[in-house]
Design a protein around this motif. Structure first.
Motif, PDB file in Angstrom:
ATOM      1  N   TYR A 106       0.844  -1.191   0.000  1.00  0.00           N
ATOM      2  CA  TYR A 106       0.000   0.000   0.000  1.00  0.00           C
ATOM      3  C   TYR A 106       0.881   1.244   0.000  1.00  0.00           C
ATOM      4  CZ  TYR A 106      -4.155  -2.774   1.097  1.00  0.00           C
ATOM      5  OH  TYR A 106      -5.188  -3.660   1.041  1.00  0.00           O
ATOM      6  N   LEU A 107       0.421   2.252  -0.730  1.00  0.00           N
ATOM      7  CA  LEU A 107       1.092   3.548  -0.649  1.00  0.00           C
ATOM      8  C   LEU A 107       0.135   4.526   0.008  1.00  0.00           C
ATOM      9  CD1 LEU A 107       3.593   5.312  -1.449  1.00  0.00           C
ATOM     10  CD2 LEU A 107       2.250   6.008  -3.444  1.00  0.00           C
ATOM     11  N   LEU A 108       0.569   5.111   1.119  1.00  0.00           N
ATOM     12  CA  LEU A 108      -0.260   6.079   1.848  1.00  0.00           C
ATOM     13  C   LEU A 108       0.353   7.469   1.649  1.00  0.00           C
ATOM     14  CD1 LEU A 108      -0.770   4.129   5.203  1.00  0.00           C
ATOM     15  CD2 LEU A 108      -1.836   3.770   2.983  1.00  0.00           C
ATOM     16  N   THR A 109      -0.375   8.347   0.979  1.00  0.00           N
ATOM     17  CA  THR A 109       0.208   9.658   0.644  1.00  0.00           C
ATOM     18  C   THR A 109      -0.057  10.700   1.731  1.00  0.00           C
ATOM     19  OG1 THR A 109      -1.791  10.423  -0.454  1.00  0.00           O
ATOM     20  CG2 THR A 109      -0.204   9.195  -1.795  1.00  0.00           C
ATOM     21  N   ASN A 110      -0.843  10.341   2.738  1.00  0.00           N
ATOM     22  CA  ASN A 110      -1.208  11.300   3.789  1.00  0.00           C
ATOM     23  C   ASN A 110      -1.858  12.546   3.185  1.00  0.00           C
ATOM     24  OD1 ASN A 110      -1.406  12.181   6.466  1.00  0.00           O
ATOM     25  ND2 ASN A 110       0.540  13.290   6.355  1.00  0.00           N
ATOM     26  N   GLY A 111      -2.598  12.373   2.104  1.00  0.00           N
ATOM     27  CA  GLY A 111      -3.317  13.488   1.486  1.00  0.00           C
ATOM     28  C   GLY A 111      -2.472  14.385   0.599  1.00  0.00           C
ATOM     29  N   LYS A 112      -1.185  14.048   0.444  1.00  0.00           N
ATOM     30  CA  LYS A 112      -0.286  14.877  -0.388  1.00  0.00           C
ATOM     31  C   LYS A 112      -0.438  14.542  -1.876  1.00  0.00           C
ATOM     32  CE  LYS A 112       2.518  16.873   2.785  1.00  0.00           C
ATOM     33  NZ  LYS A 112       2.889  18.271   2.827  1.00  0.00           N
TER      34      LYS A 112
ATOM     35  N   LYS B 157       0.950  -1.815 -10.752  1.00  0.00           N
ATOM     36  CA  LYS B 157      -0.438  -2.266 -10.683  1.00  0.00           C
ATOM     37  C   LYS B 157      -0.769  -2.946  -9.363  1.00  0.00           C
ATOM     38  CE  LYS B 157      -0.857  -2.969 -15.676  1.00  0.00           C
ATOM     39  NZ  LYS B 157       0.602  -3.145 -15.980  1.00  0.00           N
ATOM     40  N   GLU B 158       0.247  -3.579  -8.750  1.00  0.00           N
ATOM     41  CA  GLU B 158      -0.018  -4.336  -7.535  1.00  0.00           C
ATOM     42  C   GLU B 158      -0.310  -3.436  -6.333  1.00  0.00           C
ATOM     43  OE1 GLU B 158       3.765  -6.400  -9.277  1.00  0.00           O
ATOM     44  OE2 GLU B 158       2.894  -4.376  -9.314  1.00  0.00           O
ATOM     45  N   VAL B 159       0.026  -2.150  -6.476  1.00  0.00           N
ATOM     46  CA  VAL B 159      -0.005  -1.272  -5.307  1.00  0.00           C
ATOM     47  C   VAL B 159      -1.378  -0.622  -5.135  1.00  0.00           C
ATOM     48  CG1 VAL B 159       1.000   0.799  -4.277  1.00  0.00           C
ATOM     49  CG2 VAL B 159       2.445  -0.799  -5.562  1.00  0.00           C
ATOM     50  N   THR B 160      -1.881  -0.658  -3.895  1.00  0.00           N
ATOM     51  CA  THR B 160      -3.109   0.067  -3.552  1.00  0.00           C
ATOM     52  C   THR B 160      -2.713   1.435  -2.991  1.00  0.00           C
ATOM     53  OG1 THR B 160      -4.088  -2.041  -2.935  1.00  0.00           O
ATOM     54  CG2 THR B 160      -5.245  -0.039  -2.222  1.00  0.00           C
TER      55      THR B 160
END
Lengths: 294, 294
Positions: A167-173, A183-186
């Motif tokens: 998972y990639l969490l952008t913290n709203g950025k 493609k595998e990444v949520t």
């Protein structure tokens, strides 16, 4: 008055101290904290340890090793350097001023990090700052990377070697790279409220109240940048790294640098080499100085 | 068929194997002997060991560490490399042939040495091959360097940091540097008959029957040159070192090198860094290969 002052007591700094002390030069190591190594749990990819070694234990071993060769240690935060008359470097600390013929900066990296409740509590307990170092521990697990820059992209690519549950969490950025190829990444683009867990990290709560469980979290947030004393002292940096020549000297004569502050491959194995090579360069200079003084 | 074959099981080779195995690549380490590290007694300048560690013990730790990450080991002497079709490297050993996508040469240095009775008996018992490594153990002692080339000059300069009671023994060879600047050094230009001692080395007997006692002897005889398989395989060398680019690749695609065979500062601390960096380069290549194969 010291022959050499080293800034930082991590692998690069202590390794430089070991060579300098062993060669008989009066050496002081200034440190402000335990550095990034202490934020890691175990090290298992540094040559010579058949069994994983606690990062804190490795750090202590290095300090004691340098002390065996009469290297002095002192806790102080360096503010800036000034080249003074007589080819000396004045090192200004928050507590005191020091003088040396040479300086080796091995101050590591201050990584711009999140200010999120729970983060500090789970460092080394499921939260890590380096996929190359710790990705192996999380293979086939559900893992998040918190970040949005190209640094996060790099870490994400490495993480996919260990798990497809990423998972990639952008913290709203706003993201600074194109994630569509992965493609595998949520991707979750919500702002983070807190990190929760028990003995180990368990997951993340977002500001909208929703939660997502994770077995591991890597922080790759923002960009790493060189310590501010470099900027203040006129030491040239590029993309957060101190620029050095082949001898590990910065743009300022008699000031050298080693370890994570010059090297983007932030590994113990490369830090010790930087430290050894910077020490070798300084030893050659000190020998030449003594010959000239005769 | 391996992803990577590493030549040499010393610090550079094993460190590369640790990174490659940990990243999940099928890796084989070929070795012909224990290498130069095993000829050393104790290591005390490699970061992370507060107390001096037996060189043999360090070597074994590194091998076991790589085995933990499924790196295979096999005793065989490599004769040459051939780039075959399909971007593979054929590695010809004395016992067998092997195939891999990439090769990392970490074969150390074969130092041209003396053929003098007693030499082998006192290796690690007063006889050493590296002043930077072991000079400290002989401070203020009566010490000889056997050699006549500029390599011997370099070692002699380093030795003078530890003792002023230094001898240069040329074994009757013409000296290739000017020793007159080194006033403290006594030069003996006689041919050597044998090295004698009891538990430790005691001294040298010359062919004219005279003797001179020493507490330590450093061998810096002739020049070190890269293994002959490099010459046979078309791998470019200069002054006995394999030439590599920033990624540690040799002039031949898919063949990399690390450690003493590329680095004149023959230290464990620099060897492990070379190994880690060569492994990183190869890992990037293997990842790209897999992406392209999809």
């Amino acid at each position: 008055m010291y022959d050499v002052i080293i800034i930082g007591k991590g692998p690069a700094g202590a390794q430089a101290g070991i060579y300098l002390g062993r060669a008989g030069f009066k050496t002081l190591i200034l440190y402000k904290d335990d550095g990034s190594l202490a934020k890691t749990d175990y090290i298992e990819n540094y040559y010579g340890y058949n069994q994983p070694i606690e990062a804190r234990k490795l750090l202590e071993e290095g300090v004691e090793q340098a002390k065996r060769f009469n290297v002095e240690f002192r806790e102080d935060e360096v503010v800036m350097f000034l080249s003074s008359e007589d080819n000396q470097i004045l090192v200004k600390g928050l507590k005191e001023e020091y003088k040396a013929s040479y300086v080796i900066i091995a101050a590591g990296m201050t990584r711009k990090s999140l200010n999120v409740p729970g983060l500090k509590d789970y460092e080394g307990k499921g939260i890590s700052y380096c996929v190359t170092c710790d990705g192996f521990f999380f293979r086939n697990r559900k893992v998040a990377i918190i970040g949005y820059t190209r640094f996060a992209e790099h870490e994400l690519n490495d993480l996919l070697m260990f798990t497809k549950n990423a998972y990639l969490l952008t913290n709203g950025k706003d993201m600074e790279f194109d994630v569509s190829a992965l493609k595998e990444v949520t991707v979750i683009n919500k702002q983070i409220n807190l990190i929760y867990g028990e003995d180990q990290v368990k997951g993340i709560e977002f500001k909208d109240g929703s939660k997502e469980g994770f077995e591991g979290i890597f922080i790759a947030y923002g960009t790493a940048d060189a310590s501010s004393f470099c900027v203040k002292s006129g030491i040239a940096t590029d993309k957060g790294k101190i620029l050095v020549d082949d001898s590990k000297m910065t743009n300022i004569d008699r000031i050298y640098a080693a370890g994570d502050c010059i090297n983007s491959y932030m590994q113990v194995a490369t830090a010790v080499s930087d430290g050894a090579l910077a020490a070798r360069s300084v030893i050659e200079r000190l020998k030449a100085d003594r010959k000239n003084a005769k």
